[in-house]
Design a protein around this motif. Sequence first.
Motif, PDB file in Angstrom:
ATOM      1  N   VAL A 187      28.687  39.783  57.395  1.00 37.72           N
ATOM      2  CA  VAL A 187      27.829  39.775  56.050  1.00 37.72           C
ATOM      3  C   VAL A 187      28.158  38.526  55.443  1.00 37.72           C
ATOM      4  O   VAL A 187      28.982  38.139  55.082  1.00 37.72           O
ATOM      5  N   ASP A 188      26.974  37.775  55.544  1.00 30.28           N
ATOM      6  CA  ASP A 188      26.773  36.600  54.404  1.00 30.28           C
ATOM      7  C   ASP A 188      26.761  37.052  53.222  1.00 30.28           C
ATOM      8  O   ASP A 188      25.825  37.732  52.588  1.00 30.28           O
ATOM      9  N   VAL A 189      27.686  36.329  52.232  1.00 31.34           N
ATOM     10  CA  VAL A 189      27.719  36.489  50.816  1.00 31.34           C
ATOM     11  C   VAL A 189      28.125  35.167  50.115  1.00 31.34           C
ATOM     12  O   VAL A 189      28.690  34.463  50.295  1.00 31.34           O
ATOM     13  N   PRO A 190      26.959  34.887  49.168  1.00 32.62           N
ATOM     14  CA  PRO A 190      27.087  33.806  48.541  1.00 32.62           C
ATOM     15  C   PRO A 190      28.151  33.639  47.389  1.00 32.62           C
ATOM     16  O   PRO A 190      28.543  34.862  46.915  1.00 32.62           O
ATOM     17  N   VAL A 191      28.950  32.480  47.477  1.00 33.02           N
ATOM     18  CA  VAL A 191      30.127  32.454  46.688  1.00 33.02           C
ATOM     19  C   VAL A 191      29.717  32.724  45.123  1.00 33.02           C
ATOM     20  O   VAL A 191      28.651  32.467  44.547  1.00 33.02           O
ATOM     21  N   GLY A 192      30.480  33.820  44.512  1.00 32.59           N
ATOM     22  CA  GLY A 192      30.358  34.256  43.068  1.00 32.59           C
ATOM     23  C   GLY A 192      29.548  35.393  42.967  1.00 32.59           C
ATOM     24  O   GLY A 192      29.313  35.957  41.927  1.00 32.59           O
ATOM     25  N   SER A 193      29.055  36.007  44.241  1.00 35.87           N
ATOM     26  CA  SER A 193      28.470  37.406  44.080  1.00 35.87           C
ATOM     27  C   SER A 193      29.441  38.564  43.871  1.00 35.87           C
ATOM     28  O   SER A 193      30.510  38.703  44.366  1.00 35.87           O
ATOM     29  N   PRO A 194      28.803  39.457  43.185  1.00 39.99           N
ATOM     30  CA  PRO A 194      29.629  40.783  43.226  1.00 39.99           C
ATOM     31  C   PRO A 194      29.380  41.370  44.436  1.00 39.99           C
ATOM     32  O   PRO A 194      27.996  41.536  44.808  1.00 39.99           O
ATOM     33  N   VAL A 195      30.234  42.155  44.870  1.00 43.43           N
ATOM     34  CA  VAL A 195      30.066  42.802  46.101  1.00 43.43           C
ATOM     35  C   VAL A 195      31.025  44.261  45.997  1.00 43.43           C
ATOM     36  O   VAL A 195      31.985  44.425  45.415  1.00 43.43           O
ATOM     37  N   GLU A 196      30.054  45.046  46.490  1.00 41.45           N
ATOM     38  CA  GLU A 196      30.850  46.294  46.533  1.00 41.45           C
ATOM     39  C   GLU A 196      30.586  47.045  47.894  1.00 41.45           C
ATOM     40  O   GLU A 196      29.640  47.076  48.436  1.00 41.45           O
ATOM     41  N   LEU A 197      31.722  47.512  48.454  1.00 44.59           N
ATOM     42  CA  LEU A 197      31.789  47.978  49.697  1.00 44.59           C
ATOM     43  C   LEU A 197      32.106  49.745  49.156  1.00 44.59           C
ATOM     44  O   LEU A 197      32.764  50.017  48.490  1.00 44.59           O
ATOM     45  N   VAL A 198      31.229  50.642  50.098  1.00 43.72           N
ATOM     46  CA  VAL A 198      31.184  51.983  49.816  1.00 43.72           C
ATOM     47  C   VAL A 198      31.743  52.498  51.355  1.00 43.72           C
ATOM     48  O   VAL A 198      30.978  52.291  52.335  1.00 43.72           O
ATOM     49  N   VAL A 199      32.807  52.895  51.513  1.00 42.57           N
ATOM     50  CA  VAL A 199      33.416  53.160  52.780  1.00 42.57           C
ATOM     51  C   VAL A 199      33.605  54.586  52.588  1.00 42.57           C
ATOM     52  O   VAL A 199      34.461  55.358  52.178  1.00 42.57           O
ATOM     53  N   THR A 200      32.913  55.431  53.697  1.00 43.54           N
ATOM     54  CA  THR A 200      33.101  56.871  54.138  1.00 43.54           C
ATOM     55  C   THR A 200      34.011  56.999  55.578  1.00 43.54           C
ATOM     56  O   THR A 200      33.385  56.336  56.247  1.00 43.54           O
ATOM     57  N   SER A 201      34.973  57.561  55.396  1.00 42.80           N
ATOM     58  CA  SER A 201      35.741  57.673  56.626  1.00 42.80           C
ATOM     59  C   SER A 201      35.943  59.346  56.933  1.00 42.80           C
ATOM     60  O   SER A 201      36.231  59.927  56.093  1.00 42.80           O
ATOM     61  N   ASP A 202      36.101  59.513  58.299  1.00 41.51           N
ATOM     62  CA  ASP A 202      36.565  60.977  58.677  1.00 41.51           C
ATOM     63  C   ASP A 202      38.127  61.304  58.599  1.00 41.51           C
ATOM     64  O   ASP A 202      38.588  62.177  58.888  1.00 41.51           O
ATOM     65  N   ASN A 210      45.618  51.368  58.233  1.00 40.17           N
ATOM     66  CA  ASN A 210      46.525  52.109  59.100  1.00 40.17           C
ATOM     67  C   ASN A 210      45.843  52.286  60.461  1.00 40.17           C
ATOM     68  O   ASN A 210      46.510  51.963  61.488  1.00 40.17           O
ATOM     69  N   ALA A 211      44.484  52.366  60.598  1.00 38.71           N
ATOM     70  CA  ALA A 211      44.022  52.252  62.084  1.00 38.71           C
ATOM     71  C   ALA A 211      43.568  51.039  62.567  1.00 38.71           C
ATOM     72  O   ALA A 211      43.548  50.919  63.720  1.00 38.71           O
ATOM     73  N   LYS A 212      44.022  49.865  61.806  1.00 44.55           N
ATOM     74  CA  LYS A 212      43.829  48.712  62.281  1.00 44.55           C
ATOM     75  C   LYS A 212      42.511  48.378  62.970  1.00 44.55           C
ATOM     76  O   LYS A 212      42.243  47.709  63.886  1.00 44.55           O
ATOM     77  N   LEU A 213      41.544  48.993  62.052  1.00 44.49           N
ATOM     78  CA  LEU A 213      40.053  49.064  62.671  1.00 44.49           C
ATOM     79  C   LEU A 213      39.290  48.114  61.654  1.00 44.49           C
ATOM     80  O   LEU A 213      39.314  48.395  60.410  1.00 44.49           O
ATOM     81  N   ARG A 214      38.657  47.164  62.363  1.00 45.19           N
ATOM     82  CA  ARG A 214      37.954  46.137  61.652  1.00 45.19           C
ATOM     83  C   ARG A 214      36.509  46.967  61.365  1.00 45.19           C
ATOM     84  O   ARG A 214      35.900  47.442  62.116  1.00 45.19           O
ATOM     85  N   LEU A 215      36.174  46.850  60.015  1.00 42.17           N
ATOM     86  CA  LEU A 215      35.035  47.462  59.582  1.00 42.17           C
ATOM     87  C   LEU A 215      33.710  46.481  59.484  1.00 42.17           C
ATOM     88  O   LEU A 215      32.859  46.745  60.126  1.00 42.17           O
ATOM     89  N   LEU A 216      33.943  45.104  59.187  1.00 39.91           N
ATOM     90  CA  LEU A 216      33.101  43.914  59.341  1.00 39.91           C
ATOM     91  C   LEU A 216      33.880  42.683  58.677  1.00 39.91           C
ATOM     92  O   LEU A 216      34.981  43.022  58.328  1.00 39.91           O
TER      93      LEU A 216
END
Length: 85
Positions: A19-34, A74-80
């Motif tokens: 995911v390309d993000v311009p420097v200074g941008s607000p980022v919100e990650l919303v992660v849903t996991s089982d 803990n899962a050592k799983l890359r999300l992005l």
Amino acid sequence: MTIDVTVSGGKVSTAKQLVDVPVGSPVELVVTSDVADHVHVHGYDEMVDVVPGVPARVGFIASIPGVFEVELENAKLRLLQLRVQ
Ligand SMILES: [Cu+2]
């Protein structure tokens, strides 16, 4: 920007792996996991708990340039990866 990620059965679903993000941008990650785990944003040292079925939110300003992994710790799983530039 808001980035949605879902983890189910050990598989990651998200719109983009990089995911390309311009420097200074607000980022919100919303992660849903089982599974219960922690969302870890490398380089920014942001870590939040996630419990099954409840979206976890991680918000920060992308002030550090570079490529950073977002991981289910803990899962050592890359999300992005975030590419901040
Ligand atoms: Cu990590």
